[in-house]
Scaffold this motif. Sequence first.
Motif, PDB file in Angstrom:
ATOM      1  N   PHE A   1      58.582  30.182  61.520  1.00  0.00           N
ATOM      2  CA  PHE A   1      57.126  30.054  61.625  1.00  0.00           C
ATOM      3  C   PHE A   1      56.650  28.620  61.436  1.00  0.00           C
ATOM      4  N   LEU A   2      57.222  27.903  60.458  1.00  0.00           N
ATOM      5  CA  LEU A   2      56.693  26.599  60.080  1.00  0.00           C
ATOM      6  C   LEU A   2      57.092  25.508  61.073  1.00  0.00           C
ATOM      7  N   ASP A   3      56.115  24.727  61.479  1.00  0.00           N
ATOM      8  CA  ASP A   3      56.372  23.531  62.288  1.00  0.00           C
ATOM      9  C   ASP A   3      56.249  22.327  61.359  1.00  0.00           C
ATOM     10  N   LEU A   4      57.404  21.754  61.009  1.00  0.00           N
ATOM     11  CA  LEU A   4      57.425  20.586  60.130  1.00  0.00           C
ATOM     12  C   LEU A   4      57.796  19.324  60.890  1.00  0.00           C
ATOM     13  N   SER A   5      57.565  19.324  62.191  1.00  0.00           N
ATOM     14  CA  SER A   5      57.846  18.143  63.001  1.00  0.00           C
ATOM     15  C   SER A   5      57.066  16.952  62.450  1.00  0.00           C
ATOM     16  N   GLY A   6      57.742  15.839  62.314  1.00  0.00           N
ATOM     17  CA  GLY A   6      57.109  14.635  61.798  1.00  0.00           C
ATOM     18  C   GLY A   6      57.288  14.449  60.310  1.00  0.00           C
ATOM     19  N   ALA A   7      57.635  15.498  59.590  1.00  0.00           N
ATOM     20  CA  ALA A   7      57.890  15.390  58.147  1.00  0.00           C
ATOM     21  C   ALA A   7      59.345  14.996  57.922  1.00  0.00           C
ATOM     22  N   THR A   8      59.576  14.214  56.899  1.00  0.00           N
ATOM     23  CA  THR A   8      60.947  13.802  56.578  1.00  0.00           C
ATOM     24  C   THR A   8      61.479  14.493  55.331  1.00  0.00           C
ATOM     25  N   SER A   9      60.594  15.149  54.542  1.00  0.00           N
ATOM     26  CA  SER A   9      61.046  15.784  53.310  1.00  0.00           C
ATOM     27  C   SER A   9      60.200  17.017  53.012  1.00  0.00           C
ATOM     28  N   VAL A  10      60.837  18.000  52.378  1.00  0.00           N
ATOM     29  CA  VAL A  10      60.163  19.238  52.029  1.00  0.00           C
ATOM     30  C   VAL A  10      60.606  19.658  50.631  1.00  0.00           C
ATOM     31  N   ALA A  11      59.681  20.162  49.839  1.00  0.00           N
ATOM     32  CA  ALA A  11      59.981  20.632  48.490  1.00  0.00           C
ATOM     33  C   ALA A  11      59.607  22.101  48.378  1.00  0.00           C
ATOM     34  N   ASP A  12      60.539  22.898  47.895  1.00  0.00           N
ATOM     35  CA  ASP A  12      60.326  24.330  47.681  1.00  0.00           C
ATOM     36  C   ASP A  12      60.054  24.523  46.194  1.00  0.00           C
ATOM     37  N   ILE A  13      58.794  24.783  45.852  1.00  0.00           N
ATOM     38  CA  ILE A  13      58.361  24.834  44.458  1.00  0.00           C
ATOM     39  C   ILE A  13      58.422  26.278  43.958  1.00  0.00           C
TER      40      ILE A  13
ATOM     41  N   ILE B   1      44.986  29.682  58.363  1.00  0.00           N
ATOM     42  CA  ILE B   1      45.559  30.883  57.740  1.00  0.00           C
ATOM     43  C   ILE B   1      46.128  31.721  58.870  1.00  0.00           C
ATOM     44  N   ARG B   2      47.452  31.964  58.810  1.00  0.00           N
ATOM     45  CA  ARG B   2      48.088  32.742  59.876  1.00  0.00           C
ATOM     46  C   ARG B   2      49.168  33.649  59.304  1.00  0.00           C
ATOM     47  N   PRO B   3      49.431  34.797  59.953  1.00  0.00           N
ATOM     48  CA  PRO B   3      50.521  35.666  59.500  1.00  0.00           C
ATOM     49  C   PRO B   3      51.886  35.071  59.831  1.00  0.00           C
ATOM     50  N   VAL B   4      52.788  35.129  58.864  1.00  0.00           N
ATOM     51  CA  VAL B   4      54.184  34.732  59.085  1.00  0.00           C
ATOM     52  C   VAL B   4      54.956  35.903  59.686  1.00  0.00           C
ATOM     53  N   ASN B   5      54.732  37.072  59.135  1.00  0.00           N
ATOM     54  CA  ASN B   5      55.291  38.340  59.613  1.00  0.00           C
ATOM     55  C   ASN B   5      54.307  39.425  59.171  1.00  0.00           C
ATOM     56  N   PRO B   6      54.592  40.698  59.362  1.00  0.00           N
ATOM     57  CA  PRO B   6      53.593  41.710  58.986  1.00  0.00           C
ATOM     58  C   PRO B   6      53.229  41.730  57.506  1.00  0.00           C
ATOM     59  N   TYR B   7      54.025  41.077  56.642  1.00  0.00           N
ATOM     60  CA  TYR B   7      53.804  41.182  55.207  1.00  0.00           C
ATOM     61  C   TYR B   7      53.380  39.870  54.548  1.00  0.00           C
ATOM     62  N   LEU B   8      53.540  38.759  55.222  1.00  0.00           N
ATOM     63  CA  LEU B   8      53.277  37.463  54.612  1.00  0.00           C
ATOM     64  C   LEU B   8      52.249  36.673  55.427  1.00  0.00           C
ATOM     65  N   HIS B   9      51.387  35.922  54.707  1.00  0.00           N
ATOM     66  CA  HIS B   9      50.431  35.029  55.348  1.00  0.00           C
ATOM     67  C   HIS B   9      50.629  33.623  54.799  1.00  0.00           C
ATOM     68  N   ALA B  10      50.440  32.635  55.665  1.00  0.00           N
ATOM     69  CA  ALA B  10      50.574  31.228  55.283  1.00  0.00           C
ATOM     70  C   ALA B  10      49.203  30.561  55.261  1.00  0.00           C
ATOM     71  N   PHE B  11      48.928  29.863  54.148  1.00  0.00           N
ATOM     72  CA  PHE B  11      47.716  29.070  53.996  1.00  0.00           C
ATOM     73  C   PHE B  11      48.150  27.602  54.103  1.00  0.00           C
ATOM     74  N   ASP B  12      47.809  26.972  55.211  1.00  0.00           N
ATOM     75  CA  ASP B  12      48.224  25.581  55.458  1.00  0.00           C
ATOM     76  C   ASP B  12      47.132  24.662  54.943  1.00  0.00           C
ATOM     77  N   CYS B  13      47.480  23.826  53.964  1.00  0.00           N
ATOM     78  CA  CYS B  13      46.464  23.069  53.232  1.00  0.00           C
ATOM     79  C   CYS B  13      46.780  21.574  53.215  1.00  0.00           C
ATOM     80  N   SER B  14      45.713  20.799  52.990  1.00  0.00           N
ATOM     81  CA  SER B  14      45.850  19.372  52.713  1.00  0.00           C
ATOM     82  C   SER B  14      44.989  19.066  51.484  1.00  0.00           C
ATOM     83  N   VAL B  15      45.222  17.906  50.907  1.00  0.00           N
ATOM     84  CA  VAL B  15      44.438  17.514  49.734  1.00  0.00           C
ATOM     85  C   VAL B  15      43.035  17.176  50.167  1.00  0.00           C
ATOM     86  N   ALA B  16      42.033  17.747  49.509  1.00  0.00           N
ATOM     87  CA  ALA B  16      40.632  17.520  49.870  1.00  0.00           C
ATOM     88  C   ALA B  16      40.273  16.055  49.659  1.00  0.00           C
ATOM     89  N   ARG B  17      39.539  15.523  50.607  1.00  0.00           N
ATOM     90  CA  ARG B  17      39.124  14.100  50.510  1.00  0.00           C
ATOM     91  C   ARG B  17      37.768  14.008  49.832  1.00  0.00           C
TER      92      ARG B  17
END
Length: 349
Positions: free
Chosen positions: A176-188, A333-349
């Motif tokens: 589901f995730l498009d991380l094109s352009g990113a060089t690093s990812v952290a799984d918290i 906000i989009r569904p990943v699959n029938p059970y999960l939803h993704a909230f794609d966020c950035s830091v508020a300016r």
Amino acid sequence: MTTARTTDPTTSPAPPPSMRLRELVFGAACTAALRAAVRLGVPDALGDSPMSVADLAAAVKTEPKPLRRLLRALSCYGVFAEEPNGTFAHTGTSRLLREDDPHSLRAIALWCTEPWTWAAWPKLDEAVRTNHNVVEDLFGKEFFAYLNEDAPESADVFNRAMTTSSRQSAQDVAEFLDLSGATSVADIGGGQGYVVASLLEKYPAMRGTLLDLPRVVENADPRLRPGGALADRMRIVPGDCRVDIPVQADVYIIKNILEWDDASTARTLRNVIGAGGPRARVVVIENLVDDTPSMRFSTGMDLLLLLNVGGAKHTTESMVDRLTEAGLSVNDIRPVNPYLHAFDCSVAR
């Protein structure tokens, strides 16, 4: 002995309200029967062909008569099926309790029926009245401290259950995730790291970090540990995301952990923003109680979270509220699959 096959609960007519209520108040009997069957090893002992109760009892070292009563009770719920000749066979549901099933829910079945749950459920009225968890009053300490310090076997069951859930959804998240352009990812709070491992496999130039409690990350996916296929692009950090996140990355993934009390959720989100800075992308992935085909499970888990950590499963609105209050802008906000939803966020300016 010849018996009629147990009625299929999926096709039998609904019982009248008086009997339905009687069934509901005996719901604990079904829960206890599921736990007993798993702990006895019945799903694993039962093969592809139906077996007699005598043979099953010998395989799992129980008495045949009470074992038949256990199987009969579970068959009423579609867990196992009683054949006309008195043997028992697997159903699609009971196979999910096997250790070797690729979609096994065995660890989750054990986790949701651990001993502490039986002590906590009778106090649900108190939790509803006060909006406060009851575990601290029962055991004298915060839930995860209790697990890791006083109930290590239950902590291991929890970790296996979370691993099962993460492993089964990790590929969906990576696709589901498009991380094109990113060089690093952290799984918290990423458990054993199945999500970050799947992302590193998708993006061969990306570097990854996994942060979770020491007891959890010491059993990280072998691909991520020294000598593993992804180890040279991976950093494993033991820690508590509610306390500190000493991790810099382009993208932070937070999956199914923002279910604590509001203060813990707010601290975690602030820690992510502090670690990532103003350009960080934060992707929060949750299963919601207002948009899911599994409402009975989700609402049940929601009540369990109230009992153990004073937390909650989220609606779309409550998740957005917590993200924006912490200082994030929700861009999508989009569904990943029938059970999960993704909230794609950035830091508020």
